[in-house]
Enzyme design. Structure first.
Site, PDB file in Angstrom:
ATOM      1  N   HIS B   6      11.167  -3.918  -0.699  1.00  0.00           N
ATOM      2  CA  HIS B   6       9.748  -3.591  -0.930  1.00  0.00           C
ATOM      3  C   HIS B   6       9.155  -2.862   0.281  1.00  0.00           C
ATOM      4  O   HIS B   6       8.603  -3.480   1.197  1.00  0.00           O
ATOM      5  CB  HIS B   6       8.984  -4.893  -1.216  1.00  0.00           C
ATOM      6  CG  HIS B   6       7.563  -4.707  -1.656  1.00  0.00           C
ATOM      7  ND1 HIS B   6       6.752  -5.754  -2.023  1.00  0.00           N
ATOM      8  CD2 HIS B   6       6.787  -3.604  -1.791  1.00  0.00           C
ATOM      9  CE1 HIS B   6       5.560  -5.315  -2.352  1.00  0.00           C
ATOM     10  NE2 HIS B   6       5.542  -4.013  -2.215  1.00  0.00           N
ATOM     11  N   HIS B   8       6.740   0.720   1.098  1.00  0.00           N
ATOM     12  CA  HIS B   8       5.978   1.845   0.540  1.00  0.00           C
ATOM     13  C   HIS B   8       5.846   2.947   1.595  1.00  0.00           C
ATOM     14  O   HIS B   8       5.799   2.671   2.795  1.00  0.00           O
ATOM     15  CB  HIS B   8       4.568   1.394   0.122  1.00  0.00           C
ATOM     16  CG  HIS B   8       4.559   0.357  -0.965  1.00  0.00           C
ATOM     17  ND1 HIS B   8       4.985   0.620  -2.239  1.00  0.00           N
ATOM     18  CD2 HIS B   8       4.176  -0.949  -0.954  1.00  0.00           C
ATOM     19  CE1 HIS B   8       4.860  -0.483  -2.976  1.00  0.00           C
ATOM     20  NE2 HIS B   8       4.384  -1.448  -2.220  1.00  0.00           N
ATOM     21  N   ARG B  70       3.159   4.946  -1.726  1.00  0.00           N
ATOM     22  CA  ARG B  70       2.117   3.976  -1.355  1.00  0.00           C
ATOM     23  C   ARG B  70       1.546   3.353  -2.633  1.00  0.00           C
ATOM     24  O   ARG B  70       1.129   4.075  -3.543  1.00  0.00           O
ATOM     25  CB  ARG B  70       1.014   4.714  -0.599  1.00  0.00           C
ATOM     26  CG  ARG B  70      -0.090   3.830  -0.067  1.00  0.00           C
ATOM     27  CD  ARG B  70      -1.281   4.668   0.406  1.00  0.00           C
ATOM     28  NE  ARG B  70      -1.023   5.412   1.630  1.00  0.00           N
ATOM     29  CZ  ARG B  70      -1.367   4.997   2.864  1.00  0.00           C
ATOM     30  NH1 ARG B  70      -1.997   3.847   3.013  1.00  0.00           N
ATOM     31  NH2 ARG B  70      -1.094   5.737   3.920  1.00  0.00           N
ATOM     32  N   ALA B  71       1.517   2.018  -2.682  1.00  0.00           N
ATOM     33  CA  ALA B  71       1.084   1.348  -3.914  1.00  0.00           C
ATOM     34  C   ALA B  71      -0.388   1.623  -4.203  1.00  0.00           C
ATOM     35  O   ALA B  71      -0.768   1.936  -5.339  1.00  0.00           O
ATOM     36  CB  ALA B  71       1.332  -0.156  -3.806  1.00  0.00           C
ATOM     37  N   HIS B 177       3.581  -4.101  -9.995  1.00  0.00           N
ATOM     38  CA  HIS B 177       2.757  -3.915  -8.791  1.00  0.00           C
ATOM     39  C   HIS B 177       1.481  -3.167  -9.155  1.00  0.00           C
ATOM     40  O   HIS B 177       1.536  -2.015  -9.582  1.00  0.00           O
ATOM     41  CB  HIS B 177       3.553  -3.126  -7.750  1.00  0.00           C
ATOM     42  CG  HIS B 177       3.061  -3.292  -6.336  1.00  0.00           C
ATOM     43  ND1 HIS B 177       1.741  -3.151  -5.980  1.00  0.00           N
ATOM     44  CD2 HIS B 177       3.719  -3.617  -5.195  1.00  0.00           C
ATOM     45  CE1 HIS B 177       1.618  -3.371  -4.668  1.00  0.00           C
ATOM     46  NE2 HIS B 177       2.803  -3.660  -4.171  1.00  0.00           N
ATOM     47  N   TYR B 193      -3.762  -7.567  -5.437  1.00  0.00           N
ATOM     48  CA  TYR B 193      -2.289  -7.611  -5.473  1.00  0.00           C
ATOM     49  C   TYR B 193      -1.817  -9.009  -5.893  1.00  0.00           C
ATOM     50  O   TYR B 193      -0.960  -9.164  -6.771  1.00  0.00           O
ATOM     51  CB  TYR B 193      -1.692  -7.300  -4.094  1.00  0.00           C
ATOM     52  CG  TYR B 193      -1.685  -5.845  -3.694  1.00  0.00           C
ATOM     53  CD1 TYR B 193      -2.511  -4.908  -4.311  1.00  0.00           C
ATOM     54  CD2 TYR B 193      -0.839  -5.392  -2.678  1.00  0.00           C
ATOM     55  CE1 TYR B 193      -2.494  -3.573  -3.923  1.00  0.00           C
ATOM     56  CE2 TYR B 193      -0.818  -4.059  -2.298  1.00  0.00           C
ATOM     57  CZ  TYR B 193      -1.648  -3.151  -2.909  1.00  0.00           C
ATOM     58  OH  TYR B 193      -1.625  -1.833  -2.522  1.00  0.00           O
ATOM     59  N   HIS B 222       5.129  -9.926  -3.441  1.00  0.00           N
ATOM     60  CA  HIS B 222       4.258 -10.844  -2.696  1.00  0.00           C
ATOM     61  C   HIS B 222       4.570 -12.285  -3.079  1.00  0.00           C
ATOM     62  O   HIS B 222       3.672 -13.086  -3.360  1.00  0.00           O
ATOM     63  CB  HIS B 222       2.777 -10.519  -2.950  1.00  0.00           C
ATOM     64  CG  HIS B 222       2.518  -9.041  -3.039  1.00  0.00           C
ATOM     65  ND1 HIS B 222       2.245  -8.415  -4.223  1.00  0.00           N
ATOM     66  CD2 HIS B 222       2.567  -8.065  -2.110  1.00  0.00           C
ATOM     67  CE1 HIS B 222       2.120  -7.102  -4.016  1.00  0.00           C
ATOM     68  NE2 HIS B 222       2.309  -6.862  -2.741  1.00  0.00           N
ATOM     69  N   GLU B 283       7.488  -5.521   2.859  1.00  0.00           N
ATOM     70  CA  GLU B 283       6.318  -4.687   2.553  1.00  0.00           C
ATOM     71  C   GLU B 283       5.861  -3.936   3.794  1.00  0.00           C
ATOM     72  O   GLU B 283       4.692  -3.645   3.955  1.00  0.00           O
ATOM     73  CB  GLU B 283       5.190  -5.597   2.033  1.00  0.00           C
ATOM     74  CG  GLU B 283       4.166  -4.959   1.132  1.00  0.00           C
ATOM     75  CD  GLU B 283       3.070  -5.979   0.783  1.00  0.00           C
ATOM     76  OE1 GLU B 283       3.200  -7.148   1.149  1.00  0.00           O
ATOM     77  OE2 GLU B 283       2.087  -5.583   0.143  1.00  0.00           O
TER      78      GLU B 283
END
Lengths: 340, 340
Positions: B6, B8, B70-71, B177, B193, B222, B283
């Site tokens: 995970h 980004h 990028r989420a 996500h 999130y 997460h 992350e």
């Protein structure tokens, strides 16, 4: 003594539920409106209705439950502001009567007549009425839209501050508790409740609410949603936002209950949340009624998890009683008046 | 090897961000539309842009990061479906180039051109393109409305199944996500999130999705939101809904990452979630960049928490590598082609 700070009246008499059906049906067809809101529920019926709770108190060795109307029943998003006010008063009146009939077993917490898009200050008359009746707190819904989250965050001054001023003045403790979800993406007890808790805590991190209301007390139920599990994330976000440590920023005013239905969860919570901020609760008869096939005990028999915590007896006494008396000053007063 | 599933691309070149500004400004004023979507970003610029990630991989001893746009940048709720398709392709193309330039450090995961109110099947052309480019998975947003949750739950057949059929056919793994929140009640990394994760898991409990798609694989990031902390609640709700045990009902298809930023959280997770269902992730550079003043280490340096788990070396190897290779079959194939 052992105080369970989170119980809802989920065994209401059918007369109350039938009234609600007629009240809401009356919005579509005035002919169906209930003729009266005098339900004719007797004291005997009320006492009979809470026998399941009394039985569990005895079996699980708790003494007193802080008792409020069914959380999902508040349904602030349903009907009109006027039907909500009527429904709220009736629901609160039943709680008041039960807690007067059985004062050693129950202490009253009320619901507020919130309505989406309507300023929370409209709840002040009912809040004042509850205080006069001896209620020790209220449930405050951060999302009266029932899963659509269209009202402002809890830190919005223009929206929420008039209600907070009255809560602080009356020393009424507020549990931040959503109601049912009318959004099909959110299961109510499995997603909406937990999300509501997590969302409220994050709003409080972003704001500075307790600088303005240093005596206001919020309880976040269901163990604080995701918060203890993600305690590092929240500590880190607070640092990035240049907030004081969470112990200073929030934990003088924000408390968590123990409605977390397994040992590993309670253990996690007790490792990261100061024990002064944890209040015993089971949410019984509530969200999860099943028996855990692995343990043979009910999931919501949360006293077992606290009993097994590796902390001192004095600390357990805080979780079971001391913290509740501190966080709910009106409860402490009520108990002292009864020589407890 | 150690695979971080995970990561980004949060260090994009300014040229990409400027394009997005102009693209969205063009919706209000056509004069401002970018003249071209050829950004002229060189390979050297791309390699330079990911030096922070490479530095942290080295410092923290991870080998490979599964890397996606990028989420919060996906922002499916912003602009039109057409701007979203263009933006998605451009974002994915940069990921593809980086992973081709640095194949030992990154494996590509893509975003989908979802748009609120638009059927997810419209994403199939981009999904097929990504598969041809060698992507190992996609990020799938359960709330393209960015915090208003107006689209159907993940179990809705008419809405989601065409996309799932294609995901299963292509063996593309999906991380569930959300993106940024345009609802002021939800802080994005602190509430939206985590709520998205919790909500998705509860939707899956309510449904029977994996009866229809036994090979579909979802990763809930997460740490699964609030799920491990409330594992008893979820087990209990599944029992009440007459679902099979969660190990049968969901855990052959649903996996959690380790983006939980403190030891007590990771410990809780490892106690209740089968170790076959936990995938290492940090992350990074992501949600929380701060250093924990208590430990002196970054909150998101999650390898430290796994290292301290009281489990066997073989189990740690599953979390660090084996599970990722099983849950992302296209990653495993990609690694084997590179003799890894």
């Amino acid at each position: 003594m052992i105080i369970d700070i989170h119980g809802h009246y989920t065994t209401e008499p059918q007369k109350l539920l039938s009234f609600r059906d007629k009240q809401l049906a009356g919005l579509a067809d005035a002919m169906r409106k209930p003729a009266t809101n005098e339900l004719g529920i007797t004291d005997e019926e009320l006492v009979a209705s809470v026998q399941p709770q009394l039985k569990l108190q005895k079996e699980r060795a708790s003494d007193l439950t802080i008792f409020s109307p069914r959380a999902a029943g508040m349904a602030h998003h349903v009907g009109t502001e006027a039907t909500g006010i009527e429904w709220t008063r009736m629901s609160n009146d039943l709680i008041h009567r039960i807690c007067s009939l059985l004062p050693d077993n129950f202490a009253p917490v009320g619901q507020l007549p919130q309505h989406p898009g309507v300023p929370p200050k409209n709840c002040i008359p009912e809040l004042e009425r509850l205080a006069k009746l001896g209620f020790v707190g209220v449930n405050l819904n951060p999302d009266p839209a029932g899963g659509y989250w269209t009202d402002p965050p809890l830190t919005n001054k223009g929206w929420w501050y008039p209600l907070y001023e009255k809560l602080a003045e009356l020393e009424m403790t507020a549990m931040i508790h959503v109601t049912s979800s009318c959004n099909p993406v959110f299961h109510y007890t499995g997603a909406h409740y937990i999300n509501g808790d997590t969302t409220a805590f994050m709003q409080l991190i972003q704001g500075n609410l307790f600088k303005d209301f240093p005596t206001l007390r919020f309880v976040i139920p269901h163990g604080g949603g995701a918060v203890p599990f993600h305690w590092g994330r929240y500590r880190g976000l607070a640092i990035e936002m240049k907030k004081p440590p969470l112990t200073e920023h929030l934990l003088k005013n924000v408390f968590f209950d123990t409605c977390v239905y397994h040992q590993a969860g309670i253990d996690c919570m007790a490792r990261v949340i100061p024990l002064d901020n944890i209040l015993f609760a089971s949410e019984m008869l509530g969200a999860v009624k099943a028996v855990d096939p692995e343990s043979g005990h009910n999931f919501d028999d949360t006293k077992r998890y606290i009993d097994k915590l590796d902390i001192s007896g004095a600390d357990k006494a805080k979780i079971f009683e001391g913290n509740a008396r501190r966080v709910y000053p009106r409860l402490d007063k009520r108990l002292k008046e009864r020589k407890k």
